[in-house]
Design an enzyme around this catalytic site. Structure first.
Site, PDB file in Angstrom:
ATOM      1  N   LYS A 163       0.835  -1.215   0.000  1.00 52.01           N
ATOM      2  CA  LYS A 163       0.000   0.000   0.000  1.00 52.01           C
ATOM      3  C   LYS A 163       0.865   1.258   0.000  1.00 52.01           C
ATOM      4  O   LYS A 163       0.612   2.191  -0.767  1.00 52.01           O
ATOM      5  CB  LYS A 163      -0.905  -0.004   1.239  1.00 52.01           C
ATOM      6  CG  LYS A 163      -1.590   1.318   1.510  1.00 52.01           C
ATOM      7  CD  LYS A 163      -2.467   1.244   2.727  1.00 52.01           C
ATOM      8  CE  LYS A 163      -1.813   1.578   4.044  1.00 52.01           C
ATOM      9  NZ  LYS A 163      -1.485   2.993   4.252  1.00 52.01           N
ATOM     10  N   ARG A 197      -4.094  11.346   4.585  1.00 48.94           N
ATOM     11  CA  ARG A 197      -2.827  12.067   4.566  1.00 48.94           C
ATOM     12  C   ARG A 197      -1.996  11.800   3.314  1.00 48.94           C
ATOM     13  O   ARG A 197      -1.362  12.709   2.782  1.00 48.94           O
ATOM     14  CB  ARG A 197      -2.065  11.635   5.809  1.00 48.94           C
ATOM     15  CG  ARG A 197      -0.870  12.424   6.076  1.00 48.94           C
ATOM     16  CD  ARG A 197      -0.215  11.926   7.326  1.00 48.94           C
ATOM     17  NE  ARG A 197       1.148  12.398   7.310  1.00 48.94           N
ATOM     18  CZ  ARG A 197       1.500  13.636   7.626  1.00 48.94           C
ATOM     19  NH1 ARG A 197       0.589  14.499   8.006  1.00 48.94           N
ATOM     20  NH2 ARG A 197       2.748  14.006   7.563  1.00 48.94           N
ATOM     21  N   CYS A 234      -4.445  13.027  13.122  1.00 49.75           N
ATOM     22  CA  CYS A 234      -5.137  11.748  13.184  1.00 49.75           C
ATOM     23  C   CYS A 234      -4.876  11.154  14.547  1.00 49.75           C
ATOM     24  O   CYS A 234      -4.031  11.669  15.293  1.00 49.75           O
ATOM     25  CB  CYS A 234      -4.713  10.847  12.025  1.00 49.75           C
ATOM     26  SG  CYS A 234      -3.100  10.154  12.215  1.00 49.75           S
ATOM     27  N   PRO A 280       2.125  16.842  11.131  1.00 50.25           N
ATOM     28  CA  PRO A 280       2.232  18.051  10.300  1.00 50.25           C
ATOM     29  C   PRO A 280       2.857  17.750   8.939  1.00 50.25           C
ATOM     30  O   PRO A 280       3.343  16.634   8.700  1.00 50.25           O
ATOM     31  CB  PRO A 280       3.157  18.947  11.119  1.00 50.25           C
ATOM     32  CG  PRO A 280       3.966  18.020  11.948  1.00 50.25           C
ATOM     33  CD  PRO A 280       3.111  16.819  12.217  1.00 50.25           C
ATOM     34  N   ASP A 313       5.093  20.171   7.640  1.00 51.71           N
ATOM     35  CA  ASP A 313       6.088  21.242   7.537  1.00 51.71           C
ATOM     36  C   ASP A 313       7.323  20.809   6.734  1.00 51.71           C
ATOM     37  O   ASP A 313       7.905  21.614   5.988  1.00 51.71           O
ATOM     38  CB  ASP A 313       6.494  21.731   8.941  1.00 51.71           C
ATOM     39  CG  ASP A 313       6.991  20.598   9.837  1.00 51.71           C
ATOM     40  OD1 ASP A 313       6.379  19.510   9.802  1.00 51.71           O
ATOM     41  OD2 ASP A 313       7.991  20.780  10.545  1.00 51.71           O
ATOM     42  N   LEU A 314       7.732  19.547   6.869  1.00 50.64           N
ATOM     43  CA  LEU A 314       8.950  19.107   6.172  1.00 50.64           C
ATOM     44  C   LEU A 314       8.719  19.029   4.655  1.00 50.64           C
ATOM     45  O   LEU A 314       9.616  19.322   3.867  1.00 50.64           O
ATOM     46  CB  LEU A 314       9.424  17.762   6.724  1.00 50.64           C
ATOM     47  CG  LEU A 314       9.792  17.769   8.221  1.00 50.64           C
ATOM     48  CD1 LEU A 314      10.095  16.357   8.707  1.00 50.64           C
ATOM     49  CD2 LEU A 314      10.995  18.680   8.466  1.00 50.64           C
ATOM     50  N   VAL A 328       8.375   7.141  16.672  1.00 55.06           N
ATOM     51  CA  VAL A 328       7.984   7.815  15.422  1.00 55.06           C
ATOM     52  C   VAL A 328       6.713   8.662  15.595  1.00 55.06           C
ATOM     53  O   VAL A 328       6.659   9.811  15.156  1.00 55.06           O
ATOM     54  CB  VAL A 328       7.810   6.788  14.274  1.00 55.06           C
ATOM     55  CG1 VAL A 328       7.413   7.492  12.976  1.00 55.06           C
ATOM     56  CG2 VAL A 328       9.098   5.988  14.071  1.00 55.06           C
TER      57      VAL A 328
HETATM   58  C1  UD1 Z   1       4.306   6.915   6.192  1.00 55.35           C
HETATM   59  C2  UD1 Z   1       3.439   5.700   6.044  1.00 55.35           C
HETATM   60  C3  UD1 Z   1       2.904   5.260   7.397  1.00 55.35           C
HETATM   61  C4  UD1 Z   1       4.053   5.062   8.385  1.00 55.35           C
HETATM   62  C5  UD1 Z   1       4.971   6.289   8.425  1.00 55.35           C
HETATM   63  C6  UD1 Z   1       6.216   6.075   9.270  1.00 55.35           C
HETATM   64  C7  UD1 Z   1       2.525   5.986   3.805  1.00 55.35           C
HETATM   65  C8  UD1 Z   1       1.338   6.258   2.974  1.00 55.35           C
HETATM   66  N1  UD1 Z   1       2.331   6.026   5.155  1.00 55.35           N
HETATM   67  O1  UD1 Z   1       3.492   7.952   6.704  1.00 55.35           O
HETATM   68  O2  UD1 Z   1       2.203   4.034   7.229  1.00 55.35           O
HETATM   69  O3  UD1 Z   1       3.527   4.838   9.681  1.00 55.35           O
HETATM   70  O4  UD1 Z   1       5.387   6.625   7.085  1.00 55.35           O
HETATM   71  O5  UD1 Z   1       6.933   4.996   8.788  1.00 55.35           O
HETATM   72  O6  UD1 Z   1       3.596   5.703   3.317  1.00 55.35           O
HETATM   73  N2  UD1 Z   1       6.560  14.656  10.451  1.00 55.35           N
HETATM   74  C9  UD1 Z   1       6.729  15.983  10.721  1.00 55.35           C
HETATM   75  N3  UD1 Z   1       6.630  16.864   9.687  1.00 55.35           N
HETATM   76  C10 UD1 Z   1       6.385  16.459   8.399  1.00 55.35           C
HETATM   77  C11 UD1 Z   1       6.217  15.103   8.154  1.00 55.35           C
HETATM   78  C12 UD1 Z   1       6.310  14.211   9.199  1.00 55.35           C
HETATM   79  O7  UD1 Z   1       6.931  16.376  11.872  1.00 55.35           O
HETATM   80  O8  UD1 Z   1       6.303  17.306   7.512  1.00 55.35           O
HETATM   81  C13 UD1 Z   1       6.619  13.690  11.560  1.00 55.35           C
HETATM   82  C14 UD1 Z   1       5.273  12.986  11.779  1.00 55.35           C
HETATM   83  O9  UD1 Z   1       4.411  13.744  12.563  1.00 55.35           O
HETATM   84  C15 UD1 Z   1       5.680  11.688  12.418  1.00 55.35           C
HETATM   85  C16 UD1 Z   1       7.027  11.405  11.770  1.00 55.35           C
HETATM   86  O10 UD1 Z   1       7.486  12.625  11.220  1.00 55.35           O
HETATM   87  O11 UD1 Z   1       5.835  11.844  13.795  1.00 55.35           O
HETATM   88  C17 UD1 Z   1       6.978  10.351  10.688  1.00 55.35           C
HETATM   89  O12 UD1 Z   1       6.074  10.732   9.685  1.00 55.35           O
HETATM   90  P1  UD1 Z   1       6.277  10.342   8.161  1.00 55.35           P
HETATM   91  O13 UD1 Z   1       7.492   9.510   8.019  1.00 55.35           O
HETATM   92  O14 UD1 Z   1       6.166  11.580   7.356  1.00 55.35           O
HETATM   93  O15 UD1 Z   1       5.018   9.428   7.917  1.00 55.35           O
HETATM   94  P2  UD1 Z   1       4.036   9.467   6.668  1.00 55.35           P
HETATM   95  O16 UD1 Z   1       4.771   9.702   5.424  1.00 55.35           O
HETATM   96  O17 UD1 Z   1       2.863  10.317   6.991  1.00 55.35           O
END
Ligand code: UD1
Length: 445
Positions: A22, A94, A118, A124, A126-127, A328
């Protein structure tokens, strides 16, 4: 309400196959927006998340065809100018934010609803936005939307404060058709990202993983259509591994890739299971009684947060005290409350959970709080005395295709009771003049 009804089962035995991943399919469908030519993606599982994303992609103007039988998706994005800034589904899902990078690079601008928080964390973006800024885009956030504008983007240097999977994917996609060289440091390197990179390179992109979390993208003028088969779902593999562990089973997970599930295999070895690499996949079998073990979730190649809840189910019946540290997401122990209803002994404080193995779990009525927490309830139900009824299974079906059928084929006693069937039966009975207050549940096998 549809339910899974699960009875104590096992030991599970036989062969089980994995669906396409997925978390690779979703960004790859979005990457289809990067070219006017047709892209064919094979091994696309019929999941609710896939259907929702395809709907949003169609709103951008792309022509997307999906065949559930062959599990093949065809995306032809001749036009991508449709307005998706009001798509409510995009707020809930998301992964739909992953169309931002492709739309920005392709159209010179993109406006999308900001994904909501969620239950597992604030999540967020932001990155993602910082990454687009480094390519020269101007970002504006207002009225619950994020807008990125930049008709003339240029490659840039991006250091991610955290190796975010989504941000890495979004930036790679945007940079793939952006002039110049982009370097992402502290990038995420999950297998799904490597699969996206393979897909993009087949489309004519120039993306290289240089090791140590550095990804280099040399922008090309245009990408072309291609055909790609998505990698098998490692989280689904972990789920079946856990099912084998709690039932002391002996199963072969066909097409599972050992390199993708090493951390899970290591933890299984600690708790008295053996994982053998075979030509056709992995054999997972019991070599003793379950013993306590500890988990700390980390970005790849660490233990995946998406398997944390599922492996906690093993801990609940393992001898001794296990500790889970979730690094995470800030609130990812939603399964704990429901597992406690089944007799588990779990204490959580912040990002740490302490699990005391119990002699037995007991079947109860529980509700899936989210996708993976829901899958954990199925795993525990396989080991629980009596019958467990799991509600809110739409969460589980966001990420698992036919999980009940697959588990049944290796000996699990699991049935799905469909909402539609209940409603139709109720209507039929009413049409016959019967008054029925509580619909009789019908099992579908
Ligand atoms: C993806 C996966 C999800 C998995 C996660 C971590 C998909 C569709 N979903 O989610 O199943 O649980 O990776 O392996 O691939 N964060 C920030 N700022 C940002 C982006 C992320 O602070 O701009 C933080 C998030 O809040 C979280 C952490 O980084 O605490 C990891 O998030 P991220 O790796 O981005 O997860 P997703 O891509 O949303």
């Amino acid at each position: 309400m549809s339910l899974f009804v699960v009875k104590k089962s096992g030991p599970l035995n036989g062969e089980i196959s994995l669906s396409g991943a997925k978390n690779a399919v979703l960004p790859e469908l979005c990457a289809g927006l990067l070219t006017e030519e047709e892209c064919v993606i094979k091994g696309v599982p019929p999941l609710n998340d896939v259907f929702v994303l395809i709907d949003i992609l169609r709103k951008t103007g792309a022509d997307v065809k999906y065949d559930e039988i062959s599990q093949e998706a065809r995306i032809k994005a001749a036009y991508t100018g449709g307005d998706v800034s009001n798509e409510h589904e995009a707020v809930k899902m998301r992964a739909s934010f992953l169309i931002m990078g492709p739309l920005l690079a392709r159209n010179g601008s993109a406006r999308l609803p900001l994904p909501g928080g969620c239950p597992i964390g604030s999540r967020p973006v932001d990155l993602h936005l910082k990454g687009f800024e480094s390519l020269g885009a101007k970002i504006k956030q207002e009225h619950g939307t994020a807008e990125a504008k930049g008709a003339k983007l240029k490659g840039g240097y991006i250091y991610l404060d955290f190796p975010s999977v989504g941000a890495t994917e979004n930036i790679i996609m945007a940079a793939s058709i952006t002039e110049g060289v982009t370097v992402i440091e502290n990038a995420a390197v999950e297998p799904e990202i490597m699969d996206l990179i393979n897909f993009l390179n087949k489309m004519g992109a120039s993306v290289f993983c240089l090791g140590n979390g550095t990804i280099k993208i040399t922008g090309v003028k245009r990408l072309h259509g291609t055909e790609h088969t998505v990698i098998p779902d490692r989280i689904e593999a972990g789920t079946f591994m856990a099912a084998a562990a709690v039932t002391s089973g002996d199963i072969i997970i066909k097409n599972a890739v050992y390199g993708h599930i090493k951390p899970a295999a290591a933890k299984l070895a600690e708790c008295g299971m053996t994982v053998d690499e075979l030509e056709e996949g992995l054999r997972v079998y019991s070599t003793g009684k379950r013993k306590a073990f500890n988990i700390k979730t980390m970005p790849f190649p660490g233990f995946p947060t998406d398997m944390q809840a599922i492996f906690m189910s093993i801990m609940t019946i393992a001898k001794g005290t296990s500790i889970v540290t979730e690094t995470v997401f800030e609130n990812r122990f939603l399964q704990a409350g429901e597992l406690k209803r089944m007799g588990a002994d779990i204490k959580t404080e912040g990002r740490v959970a302490v699990v005391e193995g119990v002699k037995k779990l007991t079947g109860s009525h529980v509700n899936a709080p989210d996708l993976r927490a829901g899958a954990a309830l199925i795993i525990s139900a396989l080991a629980a005395e009596g019958q467990t009824e799991i509600g809110d299974i739409y969460h589980i079906e966001r990420g698992y295709s036919r999980i009940d059928e697959k588990l049944r084929a290796i000996g699990a006693d699991i049935k799905k009771i469909e909402e539609e069937t209940e409603e139709r039966d109720k209507k039929d009975r009413n049409d016959l003049g019967n008054t029925v207050s509580i619909p009789e549940k019908k099992e579908t096998e």
